[in-house]
Design a protein around this motif. Structure first.
Motif, PDB file in Angstrom:
ATOM      1  N   GLY A 318       0.810  -1.205   0.000  1.00 23.07           N
ATOM      2  CA  GLY A 318       0.000   0.000   0.000  1.00 23.07           C
ATOM      3  C   GLY A 318       0.847   1.260   0.000  1.00 23.07           C
ATOM      4  N   GLY A 319       1.905   1.269   0.816  1.00 28.10           N
ATOM      5  CA  GLY A 319       2.797   2.420   0.841  1.00 28.10           C
ATOM      6  C   GLY A 319       3.509   2.620  -0.479  1.00 28.10           C
ATOM      7  N   VAL A 320       3.957   1.531  -1.089  1.00 24.66           N
ATOM      8  CA  VAL A 320       4.646   1.623  -2.376  1.00 24.66           C
ATOM      9  C   VAL A 320       3.680   2.107  -3.460  1.00 24.66           C
ATOM     10  CG1 VAL A 320       5.733   0.245  -4.199  1.00 24.66           C
ATOM     11  CG2 VAL A 320       6.435  -0.046  -1.816  1.00 24.66           C
ATOM     12  N   ALA A 321       2.460   1.611  -3.440  1.00 29.12           N
ATOM     13  CA  ALA A 321       1.472   2.069  -4.419  1.00 29.12           C
ATOM     14  C   ALA A 321       1.210   3.562  -4.276  1.00 29.12           C
ATOM     15  CB  ALA A 321       0.167   1.284  -4.245  1.00 29.12           C
ATOM     16  N   ASP A 322       1.180   4.049  -3.052  1.00 23.71           N
ATOM     17  CA  ASP A 322       0.985   5.472  -2.796  1.00 23.71           C
ATOM     18  C   ASP A 322       2.133   6.284  -3.394  1.00 23.71           C
ATOM     19  OD1 ASP A 322      -0.844   7.298  -1.582  1.00 23.71           O
ATOM     20  OD2 ASP A 322       0.629   7.664  -0.005  1.00 23.71           O
ATOM     21  N   LEU A 323       3.351   5.796  -3.222  1.00 21.65           N
ATOM     22  CA  LEU A 323       4.513   6.481  -3.795  1.00 21.65           C
ATOM     23  C   LEU A 323       4.447   6.480  -5.318  1.00 21.65           C
ATOM     24  CD1 LEU A 323       7.225   4.994  -1.414  1.00 21.65           C
ATOM     25  CD2 LEU A 323       6.539   7.401  -1.518  1.00 21.65           C
ATOM     26  N   LEU A 324       4.114   5.343  -5.895  1.00 22.24           N
ATOM     27  CA  LEU A 324       4.031   5.262  -7.351  1.00 22.24           C
ATOM     28  C   LEU A 324       2.928   6.158  -7.908  1.00 22.24           C
ATOM     29  CD1 LEU A 324       4.514   1.415  -7.829  1.00 22.24           C
ATOM     30  CD2 LEU A 324       6.048   3.208  -8.673  1.00 22.24           C
ATOM     31  N   ALA A 325       1.898   6.402  -7.105  1.00 21.38           N
ATOM     32  CA  ALA A 325       0.774   7.226  -7.559  1.00 21.38           C
ATOM     33  C   ALA A 325       1.073   8.717  -7.538  1.00 21.38           C
ATOM     34  CB  ALA A 325      -0.459   6.939  -6.703  1.00 21.38           C
ATOM     35  N   GLY A 326       2.278   9.103  -7.126  1.00 22.62           N
ATOM     36  CA  GLY A 326       2.667  10.506  -7.179  1.00 22.62           C
ATOM     37  C   GLY A 326       2.832  11.174  -5.840  1.00 22.62           C
ATOM     38  N   ARG A 327       2.771  10.402  -4.745  1.00 18.60           N
ATOM     39  CA  ARG A 327       2.882  11.006  -3.425  1.00 18.60           C
ATOM     40  C   ARG A 327       4.284  10.872  -2.838  1.00 18.60           C
ATOM     41  NH1 ARG A 327      -1.351  12.797  -0.918  1.00 18.60           N
ATOM     42  NH2 ARG A 327      -0.662  12.213   1.167  1.00 18.60           N
ATOM     43  N   ASP A 328       5.253  10.554  -3.683  1.00 19.13           N
ATOM     44  CA  ASP A 328       6.643  10.579  -3.229  1.00 19.13           C
ATOM     45  C   ASP A 328       7.074  12.019  -2.976  1.00 19.13           C
ATOM     46  OD1 ASP A 328       8.371  11.417  -5.934  1.00 19.13           O
ATOM     47  OD2 ASP A 328       6.473  10.402  -6.358  1.00 19.13           O
ATOM     48  N   GLY A 329       8.134  12.165  -2.180  1.00 16.35           N
ATOM     49  CA  GLY A 329       8.560  13.498  -1.783  1.00 16.35           C
ATOM     50  C   GLY A 329       8.985  14.378  -2.939  1.00 16.35           C
ATOM     51  N   ALA A 330       9.697  13.808  -3.898  1.00 17.44           N
ATOM     52  CA  ALA A 330      10.200  14.623  -5.006  1.00 17.44           C
ATOM     53  C   ALA A 330       9.057  15.231  -5.806  1.00 17.44           C
ATOM     54  CB  ALA A 330      11.098  13.777  -5.904  1.00 17.44           C
ATOM     55  N   ARG A 331       8.070  14.413  -6.180  1.00 17.18           N
ATOM     56  CA  ARG A 331       6.975  14.947  -6.993  1.00 17.18           C
ATOM     57  C   ARG A 331       6.078  15.883  -6.204  1.00 17.18           C
ATOM     58  NH1 ARG A 331       4.672   9.812 -10.244  1.00 17.18           N
ATOM     59  NH2 ARG A 331       5.492   8.681  -8.434  1.00 17.18           N
ATOM     60  N   ARG A 332       5.896  15.619  -4.935  1.00 18.51           N
ATOM     61  CA  ARG A 332       5.062  16.537  -4.151  1.00 18.51           C
ATOM     62  C   ARG A 332       5.741  17.900  -4.024  1.00 18.51           C
ATOM     63  NH1 ARG A 332       2.848  12.993   0.873  1.00 18.51           N
ATOM     64  NH2 ARG A 332       1.334  14.665   1.145  1.00 18.51           N
ATOM     65  N   GLN A 333       7.041  17.914  -3.792  1.00 20.61           N
ATOM     66  CA  GLN A 333       7.741  19.199  -3.732  1.00 20.61           C
ATOM     67  C   GLN A 333       7.591  19.963  -5.045  1.00 20.61           C
ATOM     68  OE1 GLN A 333      11.649  19.691  -1.830  1.00 20.61           O
ATOM     69  NE2 GLN A 333      11.623  17.484  -1.472  1.00 20.61           N
ATOM     70  N   LEU A 334       7.763  19.269  -6.170  1.00 18.62           N
ATOM     71  CA  LEU A 334       7.663  19.934  -7.461  1.00 18.62           C
ATOM     72  C   LEU A 334       6.241  20.421  -7.734  1.00 18.62           C
ATOM     73  CD1 LEU A 334       9.969  17.582  -9.542  1.00 18.62           C
ATOM     74  CD2 LEU A 334      10.466  19.919  -8.806  1.00 18.62           C
ATOM     75  N   THR A 335       5.251  19.654  -7.302  1.00 11.41           N
ATOM     76  CA  THR A 335       3.857  20.082  -7.463  1.00 11.41           C
ATOM     77  C   THR A 335       3.581  21.340  -6.655  1.00 11.41           C
ATOM     78  OG1 THR A 335       3.097  17.824  -7.893  1.00 11.41           O
ATOM     79  CG2 THR A 335       1.454  19.398  -7.126  1.00 11.41           C
ATOM     80  N   TRP A 336       4.057  21.376  -5.425  1.00 10.26           N
ATOM     81  CA  TRP A 336       3.863  22.572  -4.590  1.00 10.26           C
ATOM     82  C   TRP A 336       4.551  23.787  -5.210  1.00 10.26           C
ATOM     83  CZ3 TRP A 336       5.604  19.375   0.249  1.00 10.26           C
ATOM     84  CH2 TRP A 336       4.556  18.522   0.633  1.00 10.26           C
ATOM     85  N   TRP A 337       5.723  23.565  -5.745  1.00 11.85           N
ATOM     86  CA  TRP A 337       6.479  24.658  -6.367  1.00 11.85           C
ATOM     87  C   TRP A 337       5.775  25.146  -7.631  1.00 11.85           C
ATOM     88  CZ3 TRP A 337      10.582  24.222 -10.473  1.00 11.85           C
ATOM     89  CH2 TRP A 337      11.278  25.418 -10.637  1.00 11.85           C
ATOM     90  N   ASP A 338       5.304  24.193  -8.459  1.00  7.19           N
ATOM     91  CA  ASP A 338       4.583  24.580  -9.666  1.00  7.19           C
ATOM     92  C   ASP A 338       3.343  25.399  -9.324  1.00  7.19           C
ATOM     93  OD1 ASP A 338       6.385  23.296 -11.309  1.00  7.19           O
ATOM     94  OD2 ASP A 338       5.180  21.478 -11.522  1.00  7.19           O
ATOM     95  N   GLY A 339       2.689  25.060  -8.205  1.00  5.36           N
ATOM     96  CA  GLY A 339       1.464  25.748  -7.840  1.00  5.36           C
ATOM     97  C   GLY A 339       1.672  27.125  -7.252  1.00  5.36           C
TER      98      GLY A 339
END
Length: 356
Positions: A318-339
């Protein structure tokens, strides 16, 4: 189930999200081992602190320990007017300030700019082994899978105020240390310790504490220590990765054939590829050493350790699926920055997730 322990390093940040050199004040409030068994310590730079959990046997225990550790570190940081944030590198610029102490000063003299530039935060997972023989058996067999863990834990896309283009830039910065990176198979404990003695004997390392292999025998505990991941934003992701590492160690311990003969040159490329794109591009499959979509290579790892996951299977998957779905730290940081276009906002949001 094998025992588990986790060490996490956190950045200390001020109200504007910038790194602040206040670790001595933080440690005055909370240094040492608490009644709950959680240890709070200093690190190389004064803009960071490190926690160590007690030994756990279940992932529920580990989750409890990590949440308590983050609370304790945050309470101590607040006494110094700071917050903690679980990021592999600082999004905002900052000049690292070396922590006081003779050993740190000797490290700075020895490796010069490498020490001055290091402001990175990782997570180290300790898994219990019976003895050094079992530990070396494990080390020799987990090598090709460690880059997949780099991708899953990637949480450092920014460096000195810039988007690096990497998911885990911390991985590249950390490899500047003279002993950091992958290793060849050792075969025996004698060969492992002989190698460590030879490395220290070169004078390029002060002592065995500077042996920064991607995975090593712990000098303090009867464990294999896997050191490749950035510190993760979410406790639950840290727990899932700890469970995955434990299953990887157990799987390796049960293997009877010779280890894969993957050369260090290939392991370095596999690690670079994982650091570059994280879970958004290709990873290099340990099976055939060819690029494949990250999700497919992660599934190879999950299949490889499936029997050893046991009661942790649903939680880890479940945790790995969450990461693969875009909730890893790198993509979340970039999403926050883009926003927002605001790196300080990235840090503020990362702090909130750190403490959730």
């Amino acid at each position: 189930m094998r025992t588990l322990g986790v060490e996490e390093e956190y950045l200390l940040v001020g109200g504007g999200g910038e790194p602040v050199a206040v670790s001595r004040m933080v440690l005055d409030s909370g240094e040492g081992r608490g009644a709950d068994g959680i240890t709070l310590e200093g690190e190389l730079q004064e803009q960071q602190v490190e926690i160590s959990t007690p030994v756990a046997t279940t992932l529920d225990e580990m989750a409890t320990y990590l949440r308590a550790a983050r609370r304790r570190a945050q309470e101590a940081a607040q006494c110094a007017g700071a917050d903690i944030v679980a990021l592999g590198s600082s999004p905002l610029p900052g000049t690292p300030v070396l922590s006081p102490g003779e050993r740190y000063e000797r490290i700075r003299e020895l490796v010069a700019a490498t020490a001055r530039e290091q402001l990175t935060c990782g997570a180290h997972v300790h898994v219990g082994v019976a003895d050094d023989a079992e530990g070396v058996h494990v080390l020799d067999r987990i090598r090709p899978w460690l880059p997949v863990l780099v991708a899953l834990g990637a949480n450092s896309p920014f460096w000195q105020g810039e988007h690096t283009g990497y998911a885990s830039y911390r991985s590249l910065v950390f490899r500047r240390w003279p002993s950091a990176g992958p290793t060849a198979p050792f075969g025996t404990p004698e060969a492992y310790h002989r190698t460590v003695r030879a490395l220290v004997g070169t004078g390029a390392l002060l002592d065995t504490g500077m042996v920064y292999f991607d995975a090593r025998l712990s000098a303090r505990y009867p464990t294999v220590e896997v050191r490749v991941c950035d510190v993760t934003l979410e406790v639950e992701h840290a727990v899932a990765l700890a469970g995955l590492v434990r299953a990887l160690v157990e799987t390796a311990a049960q293997q009877t054939g010779p280890p894969a003969d993957t050369r260090i040159e290939l392991l370095r490329i596999m690690g670079w590829r994982a650091a570059r794109s994280g879970l958004t591009g290709d990873l290099i499959s340990p099976r055939d050493l060819r690029p494949a979509p990250a999700a497919a290579v992660v599934e190879e790892l999950l299949a490889h350790v499936d029997d050893a996951l046991g009661p942790d299977r649903d939680r880890v998957r479940g945790g790995v699926a969450d990461l693969l779905a875009g909730r890893d730290g790198a993509r979340r940081q970039l999403t926050w920055w883009d926003g927002s276009g605001d790196l300080a906002e990235v840090v503020r949001r990362a702090h909130a997730v750190t403490m959730a």
